[in-house]
Motif scaffolding. Structure first.
Motif, PDB file in Angstrom:
ATOM      1  N   VAL A 155       0.836  -1.198   0.000  1.00 39.80           N
ATOM      2  CA  VAL A 155       0.000   0.000   0.000  1.00 39.80           C
ATOM      3  C   VAL A 155       0.872   1.249   0.000  1.00 39.80           C
ATOM      4  O   VAL A 155       1.900   1.308   0.677  1.00 39.80           O
ATOM      5  N   ALA A 156       0.466   2.258  -0.788  1.00 42.20           N
ATOM      6  CA  ALA A 156       1.094   3.574  -0.752  1.00 42.20           C
ATOM      7  C   ALA A 156       0.071   4.567  -0.220  1.00 42.20           C
ATOM      8  O   ALA A 156      -1.122   4.456  -0.515  1.00 42.20           O
ATOM      9  N   VAL A 157       0.525   5.534   0.556  1.00 40.35           N
ATOM     10  CA  VAL A 157      -0.364   6.518   1.179  1.00 40.35           C
ATOM     11  C   VAL A 157       0.037   7.914   0.737  1.00 40.35           C
ATOM     12  O   VAL A 157       1.188   8.328   0.934  1.00 40.35           O
ATOM     13  N   CYS A 158      -0.906   8.650   0.150  1.00 38.88           N
ATOM     14  CA  CYS A 158      -0.640  10.025  -0.296  1.00 38.88           C
ATOM     15  C   CYS A 158      -1.606  10.983   0.382  1.00 38.88           C
ATOM     16  O   CYS A 158      -2.816  10.914   0.155  1.00 38.88           O
ATOM     17  N   ASP A 159      -1.064  11.870   1.205  1.00 36.20           N
ATOM     18  CA  ASP A 159      -1.854  12.870   1.919  1.00 36.20           C
ATOM     19  C   ASP A 159      -0.895  13.997   2.296  1.00 36.20           C
ATOM     20  O   ASP A 159       0.234  13.727   2.703  1.00 36.20           O
ATOM     21  N   ASP A 160      -1.331  15.237   2.169  1.00 31.61           N
ATOM     22  CA  ASP A 160      -0.413  16.349   2.411  1.00 31.61           C
ATOM     23  C   ASP A 160      -0.314  16.745   3.882  1.00 31.61           C
ATOM     24  O   ASP A 160       0.387  17.710   4.212  1.00 31.61           O
ATOM     25  N   HIS A 161      -0.995  16.016   4.762  1.00 33.31           N
ATOM     26  CA  HIS A 161      -0.847  16.254   6.196  1.00 33.31           C
ATOM     27  C   HIS A 161       0.057  15.159   6.779  1.00 33.31           C
ATOM     28  O   HIS A 161      -0.392  14.021   6.962  1.00 33.31           O
ATOM     29  N   PRO A 162       1.317  15.479   7.043  1.00 38.12           N
ATOM     30  CA  PRO A 162       2.292  14.456   7.457  1.00 38.12           C
ATOM     31  C   PRO A 162       1.861  13.629   8.661  1.00 38.12           C
ATOM     32  O   PRO A 162       2.025  12.405   8.654  1.00 38.12           O
ATOM     33  N   LEU A 163       1.308  14.264   9.702  1.00 38.28           N
ATOM     34  CA  LEU A 163       0.929  13.513  10.888  1.00 38.28           C
ATOM     35  C   LEU A 163      -0.176  12.507  10.584  1.00 38.28           C
ATOM     36  O   LEU A 163      -0.125  11.362  11.032  1.00 38.28           O
ATOM     37  N   PHE A 164      -1.163  12.936   9.797  1.00 35.95           N
ATOM     38  CA  PHE A 164      -2.236  12.012   9.431  1.00 35.95           C
ATOM     39  C   PHE A 164      -1.687  10.886   8.569  1.00 35.95           C
ATOM     40  O   PHE A 164      -1.989   9.708   8.792  1.00 35.95           O
ATOM     41  N   ARG A 165      -0.872  11.237   7.584  1.00 30.63           N
ATOM     42  CA  ARG A 165      -0.309  10.237   6.670  1.00 30.63           C
ATOM     43  C   ARG A 165       0.528   9.217   7.438  1.00 30.63           C
ATOM     44  O   ARG A 165       0.404   8.009   7.226  1.00 30.63           O
ATOM     45  N   GLU A 166       1.379   9.709   8.319  1.00 27.03           N
ATOM     46  CA  GLU A 166       2.233   8.806   9.081  1.00 27.03           C
ATOM     47  C   GLU A 166       1.413   7.928  10.009  1.00 27.03           C
ATOM     48  O   GLU A 166       1.737   6.754  10.225  1.00 27.03           O
ATOM     49  N   GLY A 167       0.318   8.494  10.551  1.00 24.80           N
ATOM     50  CA  GLY A 167      -0.539   7.701  11.426  1.00 24.80           C
ATOM     51  C   GLY A 167      -1.229   6.574  10.672  1.00 24.80           C
ATOM     52  O   GLY A 167      -1.307   5.443  11.159  1.00 24.80           O
ATOM     53  N   VAL A 168      -1.724   6.873   9.474  1.00 26.00           N
ATOM     54  CA  VAL A 168      -2.360   5.841   8.650  1.00 26.00           C
ATOM     55  C   VAL A 168      -1.344   4.765   8.285  1.00 26.00           C
ATOM     56  O   VAL A 168      -1.632   3.562   8.375  1.00 26.00           O
ATOM     57  N   ALA A 169      -0.165   5.200   7.875  1.00 25.73           N
ATOM     58  CA  ALA A 169       0.863   4.246   7.477  1.00 25.73           C
ATOM     59  C   ALA A 169       1.260   3.339   8.643  1.00 25.73           C
ATOM     60  O   ALA A 169       1.400   2.117   8.478  1.00 25.73           O
ATOM     61  N   ARG A 170       1.426   3.922   9.816  1.00 26.80           N
ATOM     62  CA  ARG A 170       1.818   3.138  10.988  1.00 26.80           C
ATOM     63  C   ARG A 170       0.718   2.147  11.374  1.00 26.80           C
ATOM     64  O   ARG A 170       0.995   0.973  11.663  1.00 26.80           O
ATOM     65  N   THR A 171      -0.531   2.614  11.340  1.00 21.65           N
ATOM     66  CA  THR A 171      -1.655   1.751  11.701  1.00 21.65           C
ATOM     67  C   THR A 171      -1.785   0.583  10.731  1.00 21.65           C
ATOM     68  O   THR A 171      -1.974  -0.572  11.142  1.00 21.65           O
ATOM     69  N   LEU A 172      -1.674   0.859   9.446  1.00 20.21           N
ATOM     70  CA  LEU A 172      -1.795  -0.209   8.453  1.00 20.21           C
ATOM     71  C   LEU A 172      -0.640  -1.200   8.561  1.00 20.21           C
ATOM     72  O   LEU A 172      -0.824  -2.406   8.362  1.00 20.21           O
ATOM     73  N   THR A 173       0.538  -0.699   8.900  1.00 21.96           N
ATOM     74  CA  THR A 173       1.680  -1.597   9.097  1.00 21.96           C
ATOM     75  C   THR A 173       1.407  -2.562  10.243  1.00 21.96           C
ATOM     76  O   THR A 173       1.672  -3.766  10.153  1.00 21.96           O
ATOM     77  N   GLU A 174       0.841  -2.025  11.330  1.00 29.68           N
ATOM     78  CA  GLU A 174       0.522  -2.861  12.485  1.00 29.68           C
ATOM     79  C   GLU A 174      -0.544  -3.902  12.159  1.00 29.68           C
ATOM     80  O   GLU A 174      -0.613  -4.956  12.794  1.00 29.68           O
ATOM     81  N   LEU A 175      -1.365  -3.607  11.140  1.00 30.60           N
ATOM     82  CA  LEU A 175      -2.441  -4.525  10.747  1.00 30.60           C
ATOM     83  C   LEU A 175      -2.007  -5.497   9.649  1.00 30.60           C
ATOM     84  O   LEU A 175      -2.832  -6.245   9.118  1.00 30.60           O
ATOM     85  N   GLY A 176      -0.715  -5.483   9.308  1.00 28.51           N
ATOM     86  CA  GLY A 176      -0.199  -6.476   8.381  1.00 28.51           C
ATOM     87  C   GLY A 176       0.018  -6.013   6.958  1.00 28.51           C
ATOM     88  O   GLY A 176       0.344  -6.824   6.078  1.00 28.51           O
ATOM     89  N   PHE A 177      -0.155  -4.712   6.688  1.00 21.15           N
ATOM     90  CA  PHE A 177       0.075  -4.194   5.338  1.00 21.15           C
ATOM     91  C   PHE A 177       1.525  -3.757   5.176  1.00 21.15           C
ATOM     92  O   PHE A 177       2.190  -3.384   6.142  1.00 21.15           O
ATOM     93  N   ASP A 178       1.993  -3.793   3.949  1.00 21.80           N
ATOM     94  CA  ASP A 178       3.357  -3.367   3.625  1.00 21.80           C
ATOM     95  C   ASP A 178       3.282  -1.975   2.999  1.00 21.80           C
ATOM     96  O   ASP A 178       2.831  -1.823   1.861  1.00 21.80           O
ATOM     97  N   ILE A 179       3.685  -0.946   3.739  1.00 23.93           N
ATOM     98  CA  ILE A 179       3.663   0.421   3.222  1.00 23.93           C
ATOM     99  C   ILE A 179       4.917   0.642   2.379  1.00 23.93           C
ATOM    100  O   ILE A 179       6.031   0.683   2.897  1.00 23.93           O
TER     101      ILE A 179
END
Length: 221
Positions: free
Chosen positions: A6-30
């Motif tokens: 999965v790739a995540v594109c959002d111009d709000h760094p904190l939100f983007r990083e939070g989504v990426a971290r959460t998805l990683t914890e759920l088994g996705f490869d960012i």
């Protein structure tokens, strides 16, 4: 289904990083992150993720990235993750080829489930947004071309699409029309191709737009 890329594109760094971290914890490869339209296009070409999760409101516009991405990678799964509930944004995203439209208030577990279903070939639009789209009249000329394309559907395809627009599943449509479920799925695939849409919601919107057009002509003729 784990280890989806999965790739995540959002111009709000904190939100983007939070989504990426959460998805990683759920088994996705960012595999990549970005914050603009140009980033999204480059990421899709360079990293070829299974799913590109993208905001609408970012530099260059997320909606503007869908066309260029799919022109190079027609099979790219794109899911919009946004706060926009504007009908025009939803319609454009779906008609341009996005496979999913998700609001940012969604929970992490539900988002993960949606991404897995999209990767498996399904589409997703938040139910409240689907109902809103079907209830509102079209606001652009794009739907007019879809109404014209409706004429290319066979009688059986129109029957199938009419039932799908009422919210029936493929299985329920098969029972209603005394068909095999695989036959209904084949009809839906042909309907998507003829209407140049990628999911049931967009096809249902086209059906309802055509119905309004016919009703209007009858009323004012």
């Amino acid at each position: 289904m784990t280890d989806l890329r999965v790739a995540v594109c959002d111009d709000h760094p904190l939100f983007r990083e939070g989504v990426a971290r959460t998805l990683t914890e759920l088994g996705f490869d960012i595999v990549a992150e970005g914050g603009s339209r140009d980033d999204a296009i480059e990421i899709a070409q360079r990293h070829q993720p299974d799913i590109l999760l993208m905001d609408i409101s970012m530099p260059g516009g997320g909606l503007g990235a869908i066309g260029p991405i799919l022109a190079e990678r027609p099979d790219q799964n794109i899911v919009m993750l946004t706060v926009s509930e504007t009908s025009d944004d939803i319609r454009q995203a779906l008609q341009d080829g996005a496979k999913g439209y998700v609001l940012k208030g969604i929970g992490s577990g539900s988002l993960a489930e949606i991404l897995r279903s999209v990767a498996a070939g399904e589409g997703y639009v938040a139910p409240a947004l689907s109902a809103k789209l079907l209830a509102e009249p079209p606001a652009s000329a794009i739907e007019d071309s879809l109404s014209v394309a409706m004429r290319d559907l066979t009688t059986r395809e129109r029957e199938v699409l009419g039932l799908a627009a009422e919210g029936l599943s493929n299985k329920a449509i098969a029972i209603e029309l005394d068909l095999h479920e695989k036959t209904v799925k084949h009809h839906m695939t042909r309907i998507f191709a003829k209407l140049n849409v990628t999911n049931r919601t967009a096809a249902a919107i086209a059906w309802n737009d055509a119905a309004r057009e016919i009703s209007g002509r009858t009323l004012y003729s």
